[in-house]
Structure formats: structure tokens, C-alpha cells
Design a protein around this motif. Structure first.
Motif, PDB file in Angstrom:
ATOM      1  N   ILE A   1       0.853  -1.185   0.000  1.00 32.11           N
ATOM      2  CA  ILE A   1       0.000   0.000   0.000  1.00 32.11           C
ATOM      3  C   ILE A   1       0.887   1.232   0.000  1.00 32.11           C
ATOM      4  N   SER A   2       0.506   2.243  -0.774  1.00 30.00           N
ATOM      5  CA  SER A   2       1.273   3.479  -0.831  1.00 30.00           C
ATOM      6  C   SER A   2       0.323   4.633  -1.084  1.00 30.00           C
ATOM      7  N   ARG A   3       0.850   5.840  -0.894  1.00 28.93           N
ATOM      8  CA  ARG A   3      -0.008   7.022  -1.018  1.00 28.93           C
ATOM      9  C   ARG A   3       0.721   8.116  -1.768  1.00 28.93           C
ATOM     10  N   ASP A   4       0.010   8.774  -2.648  1.00 31.45           N
ATOM     11  CA  ASP A   4       0.500   9.953  -3.345  1.00 31.45           C
ATOM     12  C   ASP A   4      -0.248  11.142  -2.750  1.00 31.45           C
ATOM     13  N   ASN A   5       0.433  11.888  -1.882  1.00 32.03           N
ATOM     14  CA  ASN A   5      -0.239  12.989  -1.193  1.00 32.03           C
ATOM     15  C   ASN A   5      -0.777  14.042  -2.155  1.00 32.03           C
ATOM     16  N   ALA A   6       0.011  14.356  -3.147  1.00 26.81           N
ATOM     17  CA  ALA A   6      -0.377  15.433  -4.068  1.00 26.81           C
ATOM     18  C   ALA A   6      -1.655  15.097  -4.826  1.00 26.81           C
ATOM     19  N   GLU A   7      -1.836  13.807  -5.084  1.00 26.42           N
ATOM     20  CA  GLU A   7      -2.998  13.386  -5.866  1.00 26.42           C
ATOM     21  C   GLU A   7      -4.118  12.860  -4.990  1.00 26.42           C
ATOM     22  N   ASN A   8      -3.918  12.865  -3.669  1.00 24.14           N
ATOM     23  CA  ASN A   8      -4.905  12.295  -2.747  1.00 24.14           C
ATOM     24  C   ASN A   8      -5.311  10.897  -3.182  1.00 24.14           C
ATOM     25  N   THR A   9      -4.319  10.133  -3.552  1.00 21.68           N
ATOM     26  CA  THR A   9      -4.566   8.795  -4.070  1.00 21.68           C
ATOM     27  C   THR A   9      -3.794   7.765  -3.257  1.00 21.68           C
ATOM     28  N   VAL A  10      -4.452   6.668  -2.977  1.00 24.61           N
ATOM     29  CA  VAL A  10      -3.804   5.538  -2.327  1.00 24.61           C
ATOM     30  C   VAL A  10      -3.826   4.366  -3.285  1.00 24.61           C
ATOM     31  N   TYR A  11      -2.716   3.666  -3.340  1.00 28.19           N
ATOM     32  CA  TYR A  11      -2.578   2.546  -4.252  1.00 28.19           C
ATOM     33  C   TYR A  11      -2.447   1.233  -3.471  1.00 28.19           C
ATOM     34  N   LEU A  12      -2.859   0.170  -4.111  1.00 28.95           N
ATOM     35  CA  LEU A  12      -2.614  -1.165  -3.583  1.00 28.95           C
ATOM     36  C   LEU A  12      -2.017  -1.986  -4.717  1.00 28.95           C
ATOM     37  N   LYS A  13      -0.726  -2.256  -4.614  1.00 27.49           N
ATOM     38  CA  LYS A  13      -0.062  -3.107  -5.616  1.00 27.49           C
ATOM     39  C   LYS A  13      -0.159  -4.539  -5.140  1.00 27.49           C
ATOM     40  N   MET A  14      -0.706  -5.396  -5.987  1.00 24.68           N
ATOM     41  CA  MET A  14      -0.941  -6.788  -5.618  1.00 24.68           C
ATOM     42  C   MET A  14      -0.169  -7.695  -6.567  1.00 24.68           C
ATOM     43  N   ASP A  15       0.709  -8.485  -6.023  1.00 33.35           N
ATOM     44  CA  ASP A  15       1.501  -9.446  -6.802  1.00 33.35           C
ATOM     45  C   ASP A  15       1.153 -10.871  -6.388  1.00 33.35           C
ATOM     46  N   SER A  16       1.495 -11.801  -7.263  1.00 33.46           N
ATOM     47  CA  SER A  16       1.279 -13.231  -6.991  1.00 33.46           C
ATOM     48  C   SER A  16      -0.143 -13.499  -6.522  1.00 33.46           C
ATOM     49  N   LEU A  17      -1.078 -12.966  -7.264  1.00 32.09           N
ATOM     50  CA  LEU A  17      -2.479 -13.098  -6.875  1.00 32.09           C
ATOM     51  C   LEU A  17      -2.944 -14.549  -6.928  1.00 32.09           C
ATOM     52  N   LYS A  18      -3.854 -14.858  -6.031  1.00 36.39           N
ATOM     53  CA  LYS A  18      -4.381 -16.217  -5.914  1.00 36.39           C
ATOM     54  C   LYS A  18      -5.873 -16.229  -6.243  1.00 36.39           C
ATOM     55  N   HIS A  19      -6.346 -17.384  -6.661  1.00 37.89           N
ATOM     56  CA  HIS A  19      -7.749 -17.518  -7.042  1.00 37.89           C
ATOM     57  C   HIS A  19      -8.674 -17.074  -5.908  1.00 37.89           C
ATOM     58  N   GLU A  20      -8.309 -17.428  -4.677  1.00 38.48           N
ATOM     59  CA  GLU A  20      -9.180 -17.118  -3.536  1.00 38.48           C
ATOM     60  C   GLU A  20      -9.204 -15.635  -3.176  1.00 38.48           C
ATOM     61  N   GLU A  21      -8.405 -14.839  -3.876  1.00 36.91           N
ATOM     62  CA  GLU A  21      -8.402 -13.392  -3.622  1.00 36.91           C
ATOM     63  C   GLU A  21      -9.369 -12.646  -4.537  1.00 36.91           C
ATOM     64  N   THR A  22     -10.137 -13.395  -5.252  1.00 32.53           N
ATOM     65  CA  THR A  22     -11.219 -12.806  -6.037  1.00 32.53           C
ATOM     66  C   THR A  22     -12.236 -12.161  -5.109  1.00 32.53           C
ATOM     67  N   GLY A  23     -12.687 -10.977  -5.500  1.00 28.76           N
ATOM     68  CA  GLY A  23     -13.694 -10.296  -4.701  1.00 28.76           C
ATOM     69  C   GLY A  23     -13.765  -8.832  -5.057  1.00 28.76           C
ATOM     70  N   ILE A  24     -14.548  -8.111  -4.286  1.00 29.41           N
ATOM     71  CA  ILE A  24     -14.646  -6.672  -4.454  1.00 29.41           C
ATOM     72  C   ILE A  24     -13.699  -6.029  -3.449  1.00 29.41           C
ATOM     73  N   TYR A  25     -12.887  -5.124  -3.955  1.00 30.87           N
ATOM     74  CA  TYR A  25     -11.906  -4.425  -3.127  1.00 30.87           C
ATOM     75  C   TYR A  25     -12.402  -3.005  -2.872  1.00 30.87           C
ATOM     76  N   TYR A  26     -12.440  -2.643  -1.592  1.00 30.11           N
ATOM     77  CA  TYR A  26     -12.936  -1.343  -1.167  1.00 30.11           C
ATOM     78  C   TYR A  26     -11.826  -0.554  -0.479  1.00 30.11           C
ATOM     79  N   CYS A  27     -11.836   0.759  -0.660  1.00 32.84           N
ATOM     80  CA  CYS A  27     -11.014   1.579   0.215  1.00 32.84           C
ATOM     81  C   CYS A  27     -11.923   2.311   1.195  1.00 32.84           C
TER      82      CYS A  27
END
Length: 131
Positions: free
Chosen positions: A70-96
Motif C-alpha cells: 500500500i502506498s499514497r500519493d499525497n499530491a494526488e490524494n490517491t492511495v494505491y494497492l499493488k498486488m503481486d502473486s495473486l491467488k484464485h481465492e483473492e477474487t472479490g470486491i476491493y474497497y477503500c
């Protein structure tokens, strides 16, 4: 009123990567913590990662440590979630979500994944991990 808009979801193969974005807008735009949660079909919403705005501390669910960032760009008021090595069971709706709890790190480590700590949520973005 705070508005959170997530994007970046989609279809990815197992082992693949995605980067989610959450743009915060509105007024007053003050929050202590911003987090990502996910909800798989038929399951409860679970905390994935949290970013503490005052010092940049980060917290992760046990199942994603070492794979998600997880990271944040203050200037853009944006938060990111970089996800690697994703698994089938991680399917779903992602909320911030944003929360006002200005806790010390030891306490935040205990409570960041509780849904009740967050007062405003986005609409979510769908992530599907499938071959």
C-alpha cells in the motif's frame, strides 16, 4: 463529504499482478488512516492493508504480507494497492475506506482491520483471479 473512488480492478490470471487506485476528494478531506478491504462472494469483508497518514506506517493482513504493498500519493490524494502473486481465492470486491482514529502504532496494529474503525467507504472495484 468525502468521496472515495476505486479503480484498477479486472481479470488477472493466478500469479499475476494488479494495481488498484483509490482517489479521495471532497471536504473536509482529513483522515488519519486509509485502508483497503476485500469481500469475497459469501464471505465477510476483511482488511487487506492500511496506511497511516501521519507517519506513513503500513499494516497488512497476514495472507498478503510480502505480496501486496500500500502506498499514497499525497499530491494526488490517491492511495494505491499493488498486488503481486495473486491467488484464485483473492477474487472479490476491493474497497477503500478512511478512518479518523489517530492511534499510536501499537494500537493501530491491533485495530486497523476492524470495519468499525472506518467512517466512509468507496463503492469498490472487482478483482477476479482466474485462468
Amino acid at each position: 463529504q468525502v468521496r472515495l473512488v476505486e479503480s484498477g480492478g479486472g481479470l488477472v490470471q493466478p500469479g499475476g499482478s494488479l494495481r488498484l487506485s483509490c482517489v479521495a476528494s471532497g471536504s473536509p478531506l482529513n483522515y488519519a488512516n486509509i485502508a483497503w478491504f476485500r469481500q469475497a462472494p459469501g464471505k465477510d469483508r476483511e482488511g487487506v492493508a492500511c496506511f497511516k497518514t501521519s507517519d506513513g506506517s503500513t499494516y497488512y493482513g497476514d495472507s498478503v504480507k510480502g505480496r501486496f504493498a500500500i502506498s499514497r500519493d499525497n499530491a494526488e490524494n490517491t492511495v494505491y494497492l499493488k498486488m503481486d502473486s495473486l491467488k484464485h481465492e483473492e477474487t472479490g470486491i476491493y474497497y477503500c475506506a478512511v478512518g479518523m482514529g489517530a492511534y499510536d502504532n501499537d494500537y493501530l496494529r491491533l485495530v486497523w482491520s476492524r470495519k468499525t474503525e472506518y467512517y466512509h467507504w468507496g463503492q469498490g472495484t472487482q478483482v477476479t483471479v482466474s485462468s
